[in-house]
Design a protein around this motif. Structure first.
Motif, short mmCIF file in Angstrom:
data_model
loop_
_atom_site.label_atom_id
_atom_site.label_comp_id
_atom_site.label_asym_id
_atom_site.label_seq_id
_atom_site.Cartn_x
_atom_site.Cartn_y
_atom_site.Cartn_z
N ASN A 15 0.84 -1.19 0.00
CA ASN A 15 0.00 0.00 0.00
C ASN A 15 0.88 1.25 0.00
O ASN A 15 1.07 1.89 1.02
N LEU A 16 1.43 1.57 -1.17
CA LEU A 16 2.28 2.74 -1.35
C LEU A 16 1.72 3.59 -2.48
O LEU A 16 1.10 3.06 -3.41
N PRO A 17 1.96 4.89 -2.45
CA PRO A 17 1.50 5.72 -3.57
C PRO A 17 2.23 5.34 -4.86
O PRO A 17 3.42 4.99 -4.82
N LEU A 18 1.54 5.41 -5.96
CA LEU A 18 2.11 5.13 -7.28
C LEU A 18 2.17 6.43 -8.05
O LEU A 18 1.17 7.15 -8.13
N PHE A 19 3.33 6.73 -8.60
CA PHE A 19 3.52 7.95 -9.38
C PHE A 19 3.95 7.58 -10.78
O PHE A 19 4.73 6.65 -10.97
N TYR A 20 3.46 8.31 -11.77
CA TYR A 20 3.94 8.19 -13.14
C TYR A 20 4.69 9.47 -13.48
O TYR A 20 4.19 10.56 -13.20
N ALA A 21 5.86 9.35 -14.06
CA ALA A 21 6.63 10.52 -14.46
C ALA A 21 7.03 10.39 -15.91
O ALA A 21 7.48 9.34 -16.36
N SER A 22 6.84 11.47 -16.66
CA SER A 22 7.25 11.48 -18.06
C SER A 22 8.56 12.23 -18.24
O SER A 22 9.14 12.21 -19.32
N SER A 23 9.04 12.89 -17.18
CA SER A 23 10.33 13.58 -17.23
C SER A 23 10.85 13.73 -15.81
O SER A 23 10.14 13.47 -14.84
N PHE A 24 12.09 14.15 -15.70
CA PHE A 24 12.68 14.35 -14.38
C PHE A 24 13.76 15.42 -14.47
O PHE A 24 14.28 15.72 -15.54
N GLN A 25 14.08 15.98 -13.34
CA GLN A 25 15.18 16.93 -13.21
C GLN A 25 16.08 16.44 -12.09
O GLN A 25 15.60 15.82 -11.12
N THR A 26 17.38 16.71 -12.20
CA THR A 26 18.31 16.32 -11.15
C THR A 26 18.84 17.57 -10.45
O THR A 26 19.07 18.59 -11.08
N ILE A 27 19.03 17.45 -9.15
CA ILE A 27 19.57 18.53 -8.34
C ILE A 27 20.67 17.91 -7.48
O ILE A 27 20.40 17.00 -6.69
N TRP A 28 21.90 18.37 -7.66
CA TRP A 28 23.04 17.81 -6.93
C TRP A 28 23.59 18.81 -5.93
O TRP A 28 23.68 20.00 -6.22
N THR A 29 23.98 18.32 -4.77
CA THR A 29 24.83 19.05 -3.83
C THR A 29 25.97 18.11 -3.49
O THR A 29 26.00 16.97 -3.97
N SER A 30 26.88 18.55 -2.65
CA SER A 30 27.99 17.67 -2.29
C SER A 30 27.52 16.48 -1.45
O SER A 30 28.21 15.46 -1.36
N ASN A 31 26.36 16.59 -0.83
CA ASN A 31 25.87 15.53 0.06
C ASN A 31 24.65 14.78 -0.44
O ASN A 31 24.30 13.76 0.13
N ASP A 32 23.95 15.33 -1.44
CA ASP A 32 22.67 14.74 -1.85
C ASP A 32 22.49 14.78 -3.36
O ASP A 32 23.02 15.66 -4.04
N LEU A 33 21.69 13.85 -3.82
CA LEU A 33 21.12 13.89 -5.16
C LEU A 33 19.62 13.91 -4.97
O LEU A 33 19.08 13.08 -4.23
N SER A 34 18.96 14.84 -5.61
CA SER A 34 17.50 14.87 -5.59
C SER A 34 17.00 14.72 -7.02
O SER A 34 17.54 15.32 -7.94
N LEU A 35 16.00 13.89 -7.18
CA LEU A 35 15.35 13.69 -8.47
C LEU A 35 13.92 14.20 -8.33
O LEU A 35 13.17 13.72 -7.48
N MET A 36 13.56 15.20 -9.13
CA MET A 36 12.20 15.69 -9.15
C MET A 36 11.53 15.10 -10.39
O MET A 36 11.95 15.35 -11.52
N PHE A 37 10.52 14.29 -10.16
CA PHE A 37 9.80 13.63 -11.23
C PHE A 37 8.59 14.48 -11.62
O PHE A 37 7.89 15.00 -10.75
N ASN A 38 8.36 14.59 -12.92
CA ASN A 38 7.28 15.42 -13.45
C ASN A 38 6.37 14.61 -14.36
O ASN A 38 6.81 13.66 -15.01
N ALA A 39 5.12 15.02 -14.43
CA ALA A 39 4.16 14.46 -15.38
C ALA A 39 3.56 15.62 -16.15
O ALA A 39 3.39 16.72 -15.60
N ASN A 40 3.26 15.40 -17.40
CA ASN A 40 2.64 16.44 -18.21
C ASN A 40 1.15 16.51 -17.92
O ASN A 40 0.47 15.50 -17.89
N ASN A 41 0.68 17.72 -17.70
CA ASN A 41 -0.75 17.96 -17.49
C ASN A 41 -1.24 18.92 -18.57
O ASN A 41 -0.51 19.81 -18.99
N ALA A 42 -2.46 18.71 -18.99
CA ALA A 42 -3.06 19.62 -19.97
C ALA A 42 -3.42 20.92 -19.27
O ALA A 42 -3.98 20.93 -18.18
#
Length: 109
Positions: A15-42
């Protein structure tokens, strides 16, 4: 039935949320990687037309060490998928291949 068998009666749905992503962006620091997932909306444009606009759906942050482990697991999975179903081609893959074989990388041999 052995302990390794799963049936509908014994299986429990994750029982976990399900996400669909059609694109993503990466954000790097010296300690972390963050991935922001995006979906296209009309979206409705002022002139009444429709357009696709990316909208964030999830943010995943991890250490560089975990990101490297994820890279290895994803690479292995993609290689297995392509062996079964054929090469995956995307606009990004095509652009990346063209850049790596461009004139600045020509050794002249």
């Amino acid at each position: 039935m052995t302990g390794d068998e799963t049936t509908e009666e014994t299986a429990k749905r994750v029982n976990l949320p399900l996400f669909y992503a059609s694109s993503f962006q990466t954000i790097w620091t010296s300690n972390d990687l963050s991935l922001m997932f995006n979906a296209n909306n009309a979206v409705m444009l002022p002139d009444g037309g429709l357009a696709a606009a990316p909208s964030p759906v999830a943010l995943l942050s991890m250490s560089p060490q975990s990101a490297k482990d994820l890279l290895i697991v994803l690479r292995d999975g993609i290689e297995a998928y392509e062996k079964m179903y054929g090469e995956i081609n995307t606009d990004f893959v095509t652009r990346r291949a063209a850049q790596s074989s461009g004139p600045e990388n020509d050794t002249g041999e």
